[in-house]
Every structure is written in structure tokens, then in C-alpha cells.
Design a protein around this motif. Structure first.
Motif, mmCIF file in Angstrom:
data_model
loop_
_atom_site.group_PDB
_atom_site.id
_atom_site.type_symbol
_atom_site.label_atom_id
_atom_site.label_comp_id
_atom_site.label_asym_id
_atom_site.label_seq_id
_atom_site.Cartn_x
_atom_site.Cartn_y
_atom_site.Cartn_z
ATOM 1 N N GLU A 35 0.783 -1.162 0.054
ATOM 2 C CA GLU A 35 0.079 -0.116 0.012
ATOM 3 C C GLU A 35 0.979 1.266 -0.036
ATOM 4 O O GLU A 35 0.717 2.063 -0.609
ATOM 5 C CB GLU A 35 -0.933 0.036 1.332
ATOM 6 N N THR A 38 2.281 1.685 -3.706
ATOM 7 C CA THR A 38 1.519 1.939 -4.639
ATOM 8 C C THR A 38 0.299 2.857 -4.366
ATOM 9 O O THR A 38 -0.351 3.116 -5.267
ATOM 10 C CB THR A 38 0.854 0.423 -5.398
ATOM 11 N N GLY A 39 -0.185 2.887 -3.355
ATOM 12 C CA GLY A 39 -1.404 3.467 -2.744
ATOM 13 C C GLY A 39 -2.587 2.882 -2.910
ATOM 14 O O GLY A 39 -3.733 3.259 -2.621
ATOM 15 N N ILE A 40 -2.398 1.556 -3.643
ATOM 16 C CA ILE A 40 -3.712 0.675 -3.420
ATOM 17 C C ILE A 40 -3.923 -0.096 -2.406
ATOM 18 O O ILE A 40 -2.478 -0.488 -1.599
ATOM 19 C CB ILE A 40 -3.742 -0.187 -5.047
ATOM 20 N N ASP A 41 -4.968 -0.628 -1.956
ATOM 21 C CA ASP A 41 -5.212 -1.497 -0.785
ATOM 22 C C ASP A 41 -6.026 -2.473 -0.856
ATOM 23 O O ASP A 41 -6.639 -3.207 0.200
ATOM 24 C CB ASP A 41 -5.569 -0.690 0.540
ATOM 25 N N ALA A 76 0.815 -0.048 -11.044
ATOM 26 C CA ALA A 76 -0.153 0.267 -9.984
ATOM 27 C C ALA A 76 -0.137 1.499 -9.363
ATOM 28 O O ALA A 76 -1.414 2.118 -9.227
ATOM 29 C CB ALA A 76 0.044 -1.072 -8.890
ATOM 30 N N SER A 77 0.855 2.013 -9.234
ATOM 31 C CA SER A 77 1.099 3.463 -8.621
ATOM 32 C C SER A 77 0.250 4.449 -9.779
ATOM 33 O O SER A 77 -0.400 5.232 -9.240
ATOM 34 C CB SER A 77 2.430 3.954 -8.374
ATOM 35 N N ASN A 79 -1.898 3.906 -12.117
ATOM 36 C CA ASN A 79 -3.204 3.646 -12.314
ATOM 37 C C ASN A 79 -3.834 4.082 -10.974
ATOM 38 O O ASN A 79 -5.165 4.591 -11.351
ATOM 39 C CB ASN A 79 -3.448 2.001 -12.325
ATOM 40 N N ASN A 80 -3.380 4.248 -9.850
ATOM 41 C CA ASN A 80 -3.992 4.555 -8.783
ATOM 42 C C ASN A 80 -4.292 6.172 -8.602
ATOM 43 O O ASN A 80 -5.049 6.973 -8.442
ATOM 44 C CB ASN A 80 -3.143 4.399 -7.395
ATOM 45 N N GLY A 83 -6.853 7.299 -11.295
ATOM 46 C CA GLY A 83 -8.084 7.102 -10.542
ATOM 47 C C GLY A 83 -8.633 8.079 -9.622
ATOM 48 O O GLY A 83 -9.575 8.171 -9.097
ATOM 49 N N MET A 84 -7.469 9.033 -9.290
ATOM 50 C CA MET A 84 -7.860 10.070 -8.138
ATOM 51 C C MET A 84 -8.459 11.257 -8.650
ATOM 52 O O MET A 84 -8.651 11.674 -9.848
ATOM 53 C CB MET A 84 -6.752 10.470 -7.494
#
Length: 84
Positions: A35, A38-41, A76-77, A79-80, A83-84
Motif C-alpha cells: 500500500e 502503490t497507494g492501492i489497498d 499500479a501507482s 493507475n491509482n 483514478g484520483m
């Protein structure tokens, strides 16, 4: 789905419970690390990264994880961020 202890054990082909506490610790540390990187969880990509980071940590190769998965972590980073 978020990776569970059972997922970790299946991924590592472990069929006993002797190391369950250690594996839970690796799972928690890996989820936090992925997390942070990448900022994803959540999601399948998150689970894949967590399980593979656990595998590297379990096999005393954690220093190789980021280099081997650099493109996936960066993707992944990005893509995150989109999405913001």
C-alpha cells in the motif's frame, strides 16, 4: 478479495500450522508495504503483489522484490493516480 493466511499458505505450498504466526506477520507487513509503495489497498493486483512480497520475505530474498516487481509496482501507482 484481500489475501488471507490460507492464500499465503497455498501460494507457498505450506500445509502445516507451525509457522502461522510468522506468516500472518509477513502478510500484514507486506500489505502495509505494498500500500505504501502503490497507494492501492485492495483488488487482485494488490493481492498478487502482497502474496509475492510474502514469498520473497519468506525465502529471505526481500531485497529482490522491488527490483523484480518494479514495473508492476509503478504501473499500479500510476493507475491509482489516474483514478484520483
Amino acid at each position: 478479495m484481500t489475501a488471507t493466511l490460507e492464500d499465503v499458505k497455498a501460494h507457498l505450498h505450506i500445509f502445516h500450522s507451525v509457522e502461522d504466526d510468522y506468516l500472518r506477520s509477513l502478510l500484514e507487513q507486506s500489505a502495509i508495504a505494498v500500500e505504501a509503495m502503490t497507494g492501492i489497498d485492495k483488488g487482485s493486483q494488490f493481492d498478487e503483489l502482497v502474496l509475492n512480497r510474502v514469498r520473497f520475505a519468506y525465502n529471505d530474498k526481500l531485497d529482490e522484490f522491488e527490483a523484480r516487481y518494479q514495473s508492476v509496482l509503478l504501473g499500479a501507482s500510476l493507475n491509482n493516480l489516474e483514478g484520483m
